[in-house]
Design a protein around this motif. Sequence first.
Motif, mmCIF file in Angstrom:
data_model
loop_
_atom_site.group_PDB
_atom_site.id
_atom_site.type_symbol
_atom_site.label_atom_id
_atom_site.label_comp_id
_atom_site.label_asym_id
_atom_site.label_seq_id
_atom_site.Cartn_x
_atom_site.Cartn_y
_atom_site.Cartn_z
ATOM 1 N N SER A 199 -1.268 -9.499 17.668
ATOM 2 C CA SER A 199 -0.901 -10.685 19.005
ATOM 3 C C SER A 199 -0.262 -11.529 17.797
ATOM 4 O O SER A 199 1.165 -12.243 18.460
ATOM 5 C CB SER A 199 -1.737 -11.008 19.538
ATOM 6 O OG SER A 199 -2.506 -9.984 20.250
ATOM 7 N N VAL A 200 -0.760 -12.271 16.974
ATOM 8 C CA VAL A 200 -0.127 -13.206 15.824
ATOM 9 C C VAL A 200 1.014 -12.890 15.348
ATOM 10 O O VAL A 200 1.892 -13.754 15.229
ATOM 11 C CB VAL A 200 -1.292 -13.751 15.170
ATOM 12 C CG1 VAL A 200 -0.930 -14.764 13.938
ATOM 13 C CG2 VAL A 200 -2.547 -14.251 15.794
ATOM 14 N N SER A 201 0.904 -11.606 14.810
ATOM 15 C CA SER A 201 2.178 -11.111 14.183
ATOM 16 C C SER A 201 3.319 -11.359 15.115
ATOM 17 O O SER A 201 4.493 -11.665 15.015
ATOM 18 C CB SER A 201 1.991 -9.607 13.690
ATOM 19 O OG SER A 201 3.119 -9.178 13.387
ATOM 20 N N ALA A 202 3.115 -10.901 16.424
ATOM 21 C CA ALA A 202 4.343 -11.068 17.588
ATOM 22 C C ALA A 202 4.580 -12.660 17.662
ATOM 23 O O ALA A 202 5.626 -13.129 17.959
ATOM 24 C CB ALA A 202 3.787 -10.587 18.765
ATOM 25 N N GLY A 203 3.365 -13.321 17.721
ATOM 26 C CA GLY A 203 3.615 -15.022 17.753
ATOM 27 C C GLY A 203 4.595 -15.527 16.871
ATOM 28 O O GLY A 203 5.494 -16.261 16.887
ATOM 29 N N ILE A 204 4.452 -14.941 15.704
ATOM 30 C CA ILE A 204 5.377 -15.514 14.306
ATOM 31 C C ILE A 204 6.908 -15.081 14.450
ATOM 32 O O ILE A 204 7.516 -15.810 14.424
ATOM 33 C CB ILE A 204 4.684 -14.721 13.087
ATOM 34 C CG1 ILE A 204 3.402 -15.249 12.682
ATOM 35 C CG2 ILE A 204 5.694 -14.840 11.924
ATOM 36 C CD1 ILE A 204 2.656 -14.520 11.553
ATOM 37 N N ASN A 205 7.070 -14.048 15.186
ATOM 38 C CA ASN A 205 8.200 -13.397 15.407
ATOM 39 C C ASN A 205 9.167 -14.419 16.579
ATOM 40 O O ASN A 205 10.114 -14.533 16.377
ATOM 41 C CB ASN A 205 8.322 -12.069 15.632
ATOM 42 C CG ASN A 205 8.102 -11.125 14.691
ATOM 43 O OD1 ASN A 205 8.651 -11.321 13.388
ATOM 44 N ND2 ASN A 205 7.567 -10.161 14.768
ATOM 45 N N ALA A 206 8.230 -14.657 17.538
ATOM 46 C CA ALA A 206 8.516 -15.592 18.377
ATOM 47 C C ALA A 206 9.074 -16.940 17.997
ATOM 48 O O ALA A 206 10.111 -17.584 18.459
ATOM 49 C CB ALA A 206 7.598 -15.649 19.663
ATOM 50 N N LEU A 207 8.365 -17.469 17.021
ATOM 51 C CA LEU A 207 8.376 -18.786 16.519
ATOM 52 C C LEU A 207 9.645 -18.735 15.499
ATOM 53 O O LEU A 207 10.302 -20.018 15.553
ATOM 54 C CB LEU A 207 7.144 -19.099 15.618
ATOM 55 C CG LEU A 207 7.120 -20.477 15.150
ATOM 56 C CD1 LEU A 207 6.921 -21.468 15.920
ATOM 57 C CD2 LEU A 207 6.128 -20.670 13.886
ATOM 58 N N TRP A 208 10.211 -17.661 15.176
ATOM 59 C CA TRP A 208 11.096 -17.531 14.216
ATOM 60 C C TRP A 208 12.572 -18.108 14.704
ATOM 61 O O TRP A 208 13.166 -18.510 14.280
ATOM 62 C CB TRP A 208 11.153 -16.156 13.455
ATOM 63 C CG TRP A 208 12.032 -15.991 12.502
ATOM 64 C CD1 TRP A 208 13.083 -16.987 11.740
ATOM 65 C CD2 TRP A 208 12.278 -14.700 12.042
ATOM 66 N NE1 TRP A 208 13.671 -16.086 10.802
ATOM 67 C CE2 TRP A 208 13.292 -14.934 10.798
ATOM 68 C CE3 TRP A 208 11.714 -13.340 12.214
ATOM 69 C CZ2 TRP A 208 13.849 -13.709 9.923
ATOM 70 C CZ3 TRP A 208 12.355 -12.097 11.363
ATOM 71 C CH2 TRP A 208 13.151 -12.601 10.455
ATOM 72 N N GLY A 209 12.564 -17.868 16.174
ATOM 73 C CA GLY A 209 13.899 -18.105 16.707
ATOM 74 C C GLY A 209 14.295 -19.646 16.515
ATOM 75 O O GLY A 209 13.417 -20.507 16.653
ATOM 76 N N PRO A 210 15.745 -20.105 16.350
ATOM 77 C CA PRO A 210 16.276 -21.424 16.176
ATOM 78 C C PRO A 210 15.870 -22.173 17.471
ATOM 79 O O PRO A 210 15.855 -23.507 17.153
ATOM 80 C CB PRO A 210 17.707 -21.169 16.069
ATOM 81 C CG PRO A 210 17.939 -19.851 16.710
ATOM 82 C CD PRO A 210 16.712 -18.824 16.544
ATOM 83 N N LEU A 211 15.687 -21.750 18.520
ATOM 84 C CA LEU A 211 15.294 -22.755 19.698
ATOM 85 C C LEU A 211 13.827 -23.209 19.695
ATOM 86 O O LEU A 211 13.413 -23.882 20.500
ATOM 87 C CB LEU A 211 15.609 -21.937 21.088
ATOM 88 C CG LEU A 211 17.108 -21.722 21.262
ATOM 89 C CD1 LEU A 211 17.316 -21.404 22.799
ATOM 90 C CD2 LEU A 211 18.169 -22.884 20.898
#
Length: 391
Positions: free
Chosen positions: A215-227
């Motif tokens: 779940s946290v790994s997925a969160g990191i990927n969501a955080l990565w986006g420029p918005l």
Amino acid sequence: SGYITLDYGFKNTGSTKSAITFLDGEEGILRYRGYPIEQLAEKSSFLEVAYLLIYGELPSQAELDQFTNTIKSHTLVHEDIRKILDGFPANAHPMGVLSSLVCSLTAFYPESITDRSKEQVDLNIVRLLAKMPTFAAWAFKNSMGHPVNYPKNKLDYCSNFLHMMFSLPVEGYEVDPVVSDALNKLLILHADHEQNCSTSTVRVVGSSKASLYSSVSAGINALWGPLHGGANQEVIEQLDAIKADGGNTQKWVEKAKDKNSGFRLMGFGHRVYKNFDPRAKIIKGACDQILNKLGVNDPVLNIAKELEEAALNDPYFIERKLYPNVDFYSGIIYRALGIPTDMFTVMFALGRLPGWIAQWKEMNEQKEPISRPRQIYVGATLRDYVDVTKR
Ligand code: CMC
């Protein structure tokens, strides 16, 4: 079945009841478990705030010592994880490396996937808090083609991270307390922000009973986006571009107002804050102080201030209630601390980790149902299959 309300981007949809973070966007208020962010940033330490977010109360000295010591005993990572790291090319973005290494923990600790006992969950939490700084610093080392630095557990959380980032190849590297204090403050300011994109991602993924690490790994990927978190890297790149372009901030404000330019002022605007972002206020003050203390003179700080002034006096930004957000000044501090630009969002991830953990834990404890939004179908109506030879 039934009536479906369409709400793009979930602008008006509450997904949960939460007791972790209180946010009032009109008044610019942010509190973790009731404590104002201003007091925590001034007086607390990142691990104390992590404990508060995850377990609900400020720890006693004994609880804090135990929490800190347990984290220290898990900072080392399995040598085979270093081999995974070795497989990444040097130009890999450290956010991709970080999310991969975090997800790899599911392979090294398979019991974390199935065992939902309190003891196991606490161990998963401690491991994650302990190993993320190691992964983050190693992702940086990989990008430099340098050997990794192993954790030094006599150091506090922030100093140990700085040691792993910078001690080799700098002979006799000593962590500057001004730098570790600044880092401590930044991590606290990023530690939670209720149902933002990455946190909602963690809760959505976790709602299928996926493990904490995945779940946290997925969160990191969501955080990565420029918005989202990726904005802090883009802000500094934008400020550098404005500087290279002669420093005419008004010109860039005009560009941001032009909807056809496809260009936005990064670090401006927020889904919830419509008056000011309290984190940005603290970071702006800290920015002046820290650069002074470190004797750093970064010309983009003046450009940032001019840009802010120009935007805040412009009717376009006034009407839309667009203010500098947490990402606007944080990059200038990170750069002064010696953190390279493509590591800025990784720093955000290190800070947001306790929030993700607390929200994942709360969602599980509240036994929330699987997240599964509905849709309004607008595609083709019923039609018959046509054989490929007849198309
Ligand atoms: N520059 C120029 N115009 C903007 C900006 C900006 N940075 N932000 C919003 N607008 C305009 C937008 O075009 C829209 O105009 P109109 O009403 O004429 O169509 C209006 O302001 C409302 O914006 P929105 O995109 O509908 O608002 P949102 O709540 O969907 O998006 C946001 C919020 C943060 C994604 C957005 O403000 C943005 O893209 N900002 C730049 C990226 C950024 O700094 N992100 C970091 C956010 S804070 C920390 C974090 O979450 O990680």
